[in-house]
Design a protein around this motif. Structure first.
Motif, short mmCIF file in Angstrom:
data_model
loop_
_atom_site.label_atom_id
_atom_site.label_comp_id
_atom_site.label_asym_id
_atom_site.label_seq_id
_atom_site.Cartn_x
_atom_site.Cartn_y
_atom_site.Cartn_z
N GLU A 5 0.83 -1.20 0.00
CA GLU A 5 0.00 0.00 0.00
C GLU A 5 0.88 1.26 0.00
OE1 GLU A 5 -3.35 0.24 -0.14
OE2 GLU A 5 -3.39 -1.93 -0.40
N PRO A 6 0.39 2.37 -0.57
CA PRO A 6 1.18 3.61 -0.60
C PRO A 6 1.61 4.11 0.78
CG PRO A 6 -0.68 3.77 -2.12
CD PRO A 6 -0.88 2.51 -1.32
N THR A 7 0.85 3.75 1.81
CA THR A 7 1.18 4.21 3.17
C THR A 7 2.06 3.23 3.93
OG1 THR A 7 -0.91 3.22 3.93
CG2 THR A 7 -0.93 5.58 3.42
N HIS A 8 2.42 2.11 3.32
CA HIS A 8 3.23 1.12 4.03
C HIS A 8 4.60 1.72 4.36
CE1 HIS A 8 5.33 -2.55 5.08
NE2 HIS A 8 4.20 -3.24 4.96
N PRO A 9 5.05 1.63 5.61
CA PRO A 9 6.33 2.26 5.99
C PRO A 9 7.52 1.78 5.16
CG PRO A 9 5.10 1.61 7.95
CD PRO A 9 4.36 1.04 6.77
N THR A 10 7.54 0.51 4.79
CA THR A 10 8.66 0.00 3.99
C THR A 10 8.65 0.62 2.60
OG1 THR A 10 8.68 -2.08 5.22
CG2 THR A 10 9.78 -2.07 3.08
N PRO A 53 18.20 16.69 -8.59
CA PRO A 53 17.11 17.07 -7.69
C PRO A 53 15.74 17.00 -8.36
CG PRO A 53 18.43 19.00 -8.31
CD PRO A 53 19.17 17.79 -8.78
N GLU A 54 15.73 17.16 -9.69
CA GLU A 54 14.45 17.06 -10.40
C GLU A 54 13.85 15.66 -10.27
OE1 GLU A 54 17.29 18.00 -11.78
OE2 GLU A 54 17.05 20.12 -12.31
N ARG A 55 14.67 14.64 -10.52
CA ARG A 55 14.19 13.26 -10.37
C ARG A 55 13.85 12.94 -8.93
NH1 ARG A 55 17.65 8.93 -14.02
NH2 ARG A 55 16.51 9.21 -15.97
N ALA A 56 14.68 13.43 -8.03
CA ALA A 56 14.44 13.20 -6.60
C ALA A 56 13.09 13.78 -6.19
CB ALA A 56 15.56 13.81 -5.77
N CYS A 57 12.81 15.00 -6.63
CA CYS A 57 11.54 15.65 -6.30
C CYS A 57 10.36 14.93 -6.94
CB CYS A 57 11.56 17.12 -6.74
SG CYS A 57 12.51 18.19 -5.65
N HIS A 58 10.54 14.51 -8.17
CA HIS A 58 9.45 13.82 -8.87
C HIS A 58 9.07 12.53 -8.15
CE1 HIS A 58 6.96 12.40 -12.19
NE2 HIS A 58 7.60 11.24 -12.10
N ALA A 92 5.39 9.73 -4.30
CA ALA A 92 5.19 8.85 -3.15
C ALA A 92 4.44 9.57 -2.03
CB ALA A 92 6.54 8.35 -2.64
N PHE A 93 4.80 10.82 -1.79
CA PHE A 93 4.16 11.61 -0.74
C PHE A 93 2.67 11.82 -1.04
CE2 PHE A 93 2.81 15.52 1.30
CZ PHE A 93 3.38 15.44 2.57
N ASP A 94 2.36 12.25 -2.26
CA ASP A 94 0.96 12.53 -2.62
C ASP A 94 0.10 11.27 -2.57
OD1 ASP A 94 1.62 15.15 -2.98
OD2 ASP A 94 1.74 15.06 -5.17
N GLU A 95 0.64 10.15 -3.05
CA GLU A 95 -0.12 8.90 -3.02
C GLU A 95 -0.41 8.46 -1.59
OE1 GLU A 95 0.08 6.03 -6.81
OE2 GLU A 95 1.69 5.74 -5.35
N ALA A 96 0.58 8.60 -0.73
CA ALA A 96 0.40 8.17 0.66
C ALA A 96 -0.62 9.05 1.36
CB ALA A 96 1.73 8.20 1.39
N VAL A 97 -0.51 10.36 1.20
CA VAL A 97 -1.44 11.29 1.85
C VAL A 97 -2.87 11.02 1.40
CG1 VAL A 97 -2.12 13.71 2.00
CG2 VAL A 97 0.28 13.08 2.27
N LEU A 126 10.29 13.03 4.24
CA LEU A 126 10.15 13.20 2.80
C LEU A 126 9.76 14.64 2.46
CD1 LEU A 126 10.38 11.58 0.20
CD2 LEU A 126 8.03 10.80 0.53
N ARG A 127 8.84 15.19 3.23
CA ARG A 127 8.42 16.57 2.99
C ARG A 127 9.57 17.55 3.22
NH1 ARG A 127 3.52 19.27 6.34
NH2 ARG A 127 5.11 19.18 7.98
N ASP A 128 10.34 17.32 4.28
CA ASP A 128 11.48 18.19 4.56
C ASP A 128 12.49 18.18 3.41
OD1 ASP A 128 10.32 18.74 6.99
OD2 ASP A 128 11.64 17.43 8.16
#
Length: 252
Positions: A173-178, A197-202, A207-212, A234-236
């Motif tokens: 699941e997108p929220t799974h800690p692993t 940084p572009e790929r890193a941000c993408h 991952a962040f948006d899917e989990a939220v 991740l947000r930081d």
């Protein structure tokens, strides 16, 4: 008559591993987990986490030491004097010694993964967990290796991360800690090793948006705490990387 060695039970191995962890004897902790693997094969979730803790503490200390000594060497190299040459030589000797210890530790866990743990890993979280570790330790090797080796370790890290991430997208699941921890480290790989940084941000933002979007109250409190902690990290990182990209765009 030679006495027959008694086989240590799984519970005894685990107790000794926990004692080693509490005492911060991480080499001893590695030895107990290796003994568990050789005697009983596949590891439980608790045993896998102890394995991760052991190598993380060993390598984090060495990586920190390497950065300090590397900075000292560069600082001394900027001072043109006869005395500096001798000092640089001494500092470099210490850096090389740390590099060897760090290389040995990273290669040790990769060997354990390749020789034992990946072969018995079940589909899903266990496979993602181990391939993430493989990506992590090849990434650490890429951080300080010389150019040719750096490229090789970078490619090996990328292959492990890609396999883990593809598997995570299909099985977790997108929220799974692993899965979230993998996304975080994979994004760090793109930023630190591939200098993108572009790929890193993408990757991180996806991952962040899917989990939220999938957060709900159905998960256990521990899983929610672990997921929220990783999402914060991740947000930081996304904030920092986005700022870097904005500064680069202004300077061009």
């Amino acid at each position: 008559m030679t006495p027959v060695a008694r086989i240590i039970s799984r519970e005894e191995y685990l107790l000794l591993a926990k004692v080693a962890e509490e005492a911060e004897r991480y080499e001893d902790l590695v030895a107990q987990i290796k003994g568990l693997t050789q005697t009983y094969g596949a590891l439980t979730i608790e045993e896998r986490n102890l394995l991760s803790v052991a190598y993380k503490n060993i390598t984090n200390s060495l990586r920190s030491s390497w950065r300090v000594v590397d900075s000292m060497e560069k600082l001394e190299s900027a001072r043109p004097s006869a005395q500096s040459k001798h000092q640089i030589s001494l500092i470099r000797r210490q850096r090389v010694r740390i590099e060897k210890e760090l290389t040995d530790a990273c290669k040790d866990i990769v060997k354990l993964l390749n020789d034992s743990l990946l072969a018995t890993a079940k589909a899903g979280e266990e496979t993602v967990f181990y391939y993430k570790l493989k990506g992590d330790y090849y990434r650490y090797l890429a951080e300080f290796a010389q150019q040719q080796e750096r490229s090789r370790y970078s490619d090996l890290s990328l292959a492990a991360y890609k396999f883990a991430y593809k598997h995570a997208l299909a099985m977790l699941e997108p929220t799974h800690p692993t899965r979230l921890g993998l996304a975080l480290n994979f994004a760090v790989y793109y930023h630190d090793v591939r200098k993108s940084p572009e790929r890193a941000c993408h990757l991180g933002k996806h991952a962040f948006d899917e989990a939220v979007a999938c957060l709900d109250d159905s998960s256990s409190m521990q899983v929610m705490r672990d997921s929220m902690m990783i999402l914060q990290l991740l947000r930081d990182d996304l904030v920092i990387w986005s700022s870097e990209m904005q500064r680069d765009a202004v300077s061009k």
